[in-house]
Scaffold this motif. Structure first.
Motif, PDB file in Angstrom:
ATOM      1  N   LEU A   1       0.739  -1.394   0.030  1.00  0.00           N
ATOM      2  CA  LEU A   1      -0.099  -0.213  -0.084  1.00  0.00           C
ATOM      3  C   LEU A   1       0.823   1.344   0.033  1.00  0.00           C
ATOM      4  CD1 LEU A   1      -2.607  -1.046   2.638  1.00  0.00           C
ATOM      5  CD2 LEU A   1      -2.841  -0.952   0.207  1.00  0.00           C
ATOM      6  N   PHE A   2       1.822   1.307   0.575  1.00  0.00           N
ATOM      7  CA  PHE A   2       2.390   2.684   0.821  1.00  0.00           C
ATOM      8  C   PHE A   2       4.053   2.857   0.110  1.00  0.00           C
ATOM      9  CE2 PHE A   2       0.398   1.573   4.914  1.00  0.00           C
ATOM     10  CZ  PHE A   2      -0.858   2.265   4.470  1.00  0.00           C
ATOM     11  N   ASP A   3       4.518   1.726  -0.343  1.00  0.00           N
ATOM     12  CA  ASP A   3       5.866   1.859  -0.939  1.00  0.00           C
ATOM     13  C   ASP A   3       5.619   2.058  -2.511  1.00  0.00           C
ATOM     14  OD1 ASP A   3       8.525   1.959  -2.119  1.00  0.00           O
ATOM     15  OD2 ASP A   3       9.074   0.364  -0.583  1.00  0.00           O
ATOM     16  N   ARG A   4       5.612   2.856  -3.107  1.00  0.00           N
ATOM     17  CA  ARG A   4       5.326   3.267  -4.553  1.00  0.00           C
ATOM     18  C   ARG A   4       6.579   2.778  -5.467  1.00  0.00           C
ATOM     19  NH1 ARG A   4      -0.157   5.257  -4.237  1.00  0.00           N
ATOM     20  NH2 ARG A   4      -0.722   4.291  -2.294  1.00  0.00           N
ATOM     21  N   SER A   5       7.672   2.628  -4.792  1.00  0.00           N
ATOM     22  CA  SER A   5       8.700   2.168  -5.411  1.00  0.00           C
ATOM     23  C   SER A   5       8.783   0.742  -5.971  1.00  0.00           C
ATOM     24  CB  SER A   5      10.052   2.481  -4.757  1.00  0.00           C
ATOM     25  OG  SER A   5      10.235   1.417  -3.932  1.00  0.00           O
ATOM     26  N   ILE A   6       7.658   0.243  -5.446  1.00  0.00           N
ATOM     27  CA  ILE A   6       7.273  -1.303  -5.651  1.00  0.00           C
ATOM     28  C   ILE A   6       6.026  -1.645  -6.439  1.00  0.00           C
ATOM     29  CG2 ILE A   6       7.177  -3.659  -4.742  1.00  0.00           C
ATOM     30  CD1 ILE A   6       8.680  -2.652  -2.368  1.00  0.00           C
ATOM     31  N   ASP A   7       6.226  -2.178  -7.394  1.00  0.00           N
ATOM     32  CA  ASP A   7       4.734  -2.276  -8.501  1.00  0.00           C
ATOM     33  C   ASP A   7       3.871  -3.223  -7.535  1.00  0.00           C
ATOM     34  OD1 ASP A   7       5.029  -4.851 -10.061  1.00  0.00           O
ATOM     35  OD2 ASP A   7       6.788  -3.961 -10.319  1.00  0.00           O
ATOM     36  N   VAL A   8       2.792  -3.153  -7.883  1.00  0.00           N
ATOM     37  CA  VAL A   8       1.823  -4.235  -7.127  1.00  0.00           C
ATOM     38  C   VAL A   8       2.170  -5.611  -7.454  1.00  0.00           C
ATOM     39  CG1 VAL A   8      -0.787  -4.985  -7.019  1.00  0.00           C
ATOM     40  CG2 VAL A   8      -0.287  -2.629  -7.205  1.00  0.00           C
ATOM     41  N   GLU A   9       2.278  -6.022  -8.708  1.00  0.00           N
ATOM     42  CA  GLU A   9       2.565  -7.394  -8.798  1.00  0.00           C
ATOM     43  C   GLU A   9       3.845  -7.917  -8.008  1.00  0.00           C
ATOM     44  OE1 GLU A   9       1.083 -10.064 -10.065  1.00  0.00           O
ATOM     45  OE2 GLU A   9      -0.748  -8.801 -10.945  1.00  0.00           O
ATOM     46  N   THR A  10       4.884  -6.958  -7.998  1.00  0.00           N
ATOM     47  CA  THR A  10       6.117  -7.428  -7.425  1.00  0.00           C
ATOM     48  C   THR A  10       5.878  -7.449  -5.819  1.00  0.00           C
ATOM     49  OG1 THR A  10       7.648  -6.287  -8.841  1.00  0.00           O
ATOM     50  CG2 THR A  10       8.642  -6.839  -6.839  1.00  0.00           C
ATOM     51  N   ALA A  11       5.143  -6.650  -5.320  1.00  0.00           N
ATOM     52  CA  ALA A  11       4.722  -6.591  -3.760  1.00  0.00           C
ATOM     53  C   ALA A  11       3.966  -7.735  -3.517  1.00  0.00           C
ATOM     54  CB  ALA A  11       3.707  -5.284  -3.421  1.00  0.00           C
ATOM     55  N   VAL A  12       2.807  -8.204  -4.274  1.00  0.00           N
ATOM     56  CA  VAL A  12       2.095  -9.625  -4.156  1.00  0.00           C
ATOM     57  C   VAL A  12       2.998 -10.651  -4.136  1.00  0.00           C
ATOM     58  CG1 VAL A  12       0.327 -10.659  -5.069  1.00  0.00           C
ATOM     59  CG2 VAL A  12      -0.194  -8.272  -4.902  1.00  0.00           C
ATOM     60  N   ALA A  13       3.867 -10.701  -5.257  1.00  0.00           N
ATOM     61  CA  ALA A  13       4.556 -12.007  -5.472  1.00  0.00           C
ATOM     62  C   ALA A  13       5.597 -12.162  -4.318  1.00  0.00           C
ATOM     63  CB  ALA A  13       5.476 -11.778  -6.677  1.00  0.00           C
ATOM     64  N   ARG A  14       6.178 -11.024  -3.776  1.00  0.00           N
ATOM     65  CA  ARG A  14       6.803 -11.110  -2.478  1.00  0.00           C
ATOM     66  C   ARG A  14       6.227 -11.748  -1.284  1.00  0.00           C
ATOM     67  NH1 ARG A  14      10.050  -5.453  -1.237  1.00  0.00           N
ATOM     68  NH2 ARG A  14      10.963  -6.173  -3.220  1.00  0.00           N
TER      69      ARG A  14
ATOM     70  N   ASP B   1       8.079 -20.983   2.412  1.00  0.00           N
ATOM     71  CA  ASP B   1       9.062 -19.849   2.215  1.00  0.00           C
ATOM     72  C   ASP B   1       8.570 -18.595   2.629  1.00  0.00           C
ATOM     73  OD1 ASP B   1       6.931 -19.093   0.294  1.00  0.00           O
ATOM     74  OD2 ASP B   1       8.320 -19.133  -1.515  1.00  0.00           O
ATOM     75  N   GLY B   2       7.460 -18.731   3.491  1.00  0.00           N
ATOM     76  CA  GLY B   2       7.112 -17.461   4.698  1.00  0.00           C
ATOM     77  C   GLY B   2       6.050 -16.660   3.989  1.00  0.00           C
ATOM     78  N   ARG B   3       5.633 -16.914   2.795  1.00  0.00           N
ATOM     79  CA  ARG B   3       4.571 -16.108   2.156  1.00  0.00           C
ATOM     80  C   ARG B   3       3.184 -16.566   2.594  1.00  0.00           C
ATOM     81  NH1 ARG B   3       5.241 -16.361  -4.040  1.00  0.00           N
ATOM     82  NH2 ARG B   3       5.393 -18.511  -3.526  1.00  0.00           N
TER      83      ARG B   3
END
Length: 132
Positions: A16-29, A106-108
């Motif tokens: 939600l708050f780190d706009r340097s990360i795109d949504v797909e990358t954040a979700v996959a992480r 793996d912690g997700r």
């Protein structure tokens, strides 16, 4: 049973708050490919979750996560947290969230069941927890 770092805070900050990360990358992480979530009784699959987060990024300007309780035991996770957010129009909202989750090796997150309670905000904000 303990958690040394806040799992939910890291995930929500990236989403939600780190706009340097795109949504797909954040979700996959933070979320498994077969992720699903039930918010206030309504189920969403991973694609619907991505749609929800994309919508929230269009509404929320900034915010923070305050973790009150967080426990893990093997692949089980639970927490109680409050999300504080400033919307693009300058108004502020806060939601208390109770989470029960299943984690991958793996912690997700594989699955989250959550209940949200709006602590502050306008009537139009009541559905932010599941808005798309």
């Amino acid at each position: 049973m303990s958690v040394t770092t806040s799992i939910i805070s890291a995930a929500l900050t990236d989403l939600l708050f780190d706009r340097s990360i795109d949504v797909e990358t954040a979700v996959a992480r933070h979320f498994a490919d077969d992720y699903r979530q039930r918010t206030d009784g309504v189920w969403a699959d991973r694609a619907e979750f991505v749609e929800h987060i994309t919508h929230l990024r269009g509404v929320v300007e900034s915010g923070s996560v305050e973790v009150h309780d967080e426990l893990s035991d093997g692949d089980r996770y639970a927490d109680r947290h409050t999300v504080h957010a400033r919307k693009n129009d300058g108004s502020e909202v806060a939601f208390e969230v109770l989470v029960f989750a299943e984690m991958t090796a793996d912690g997700r997150f594989r699955q989250i069941i959550e209940t949200t309670t709006m602590l502050s905000g306008g009537q139009e904000d009541r559905n932010l927890g599941s808005a798309r």
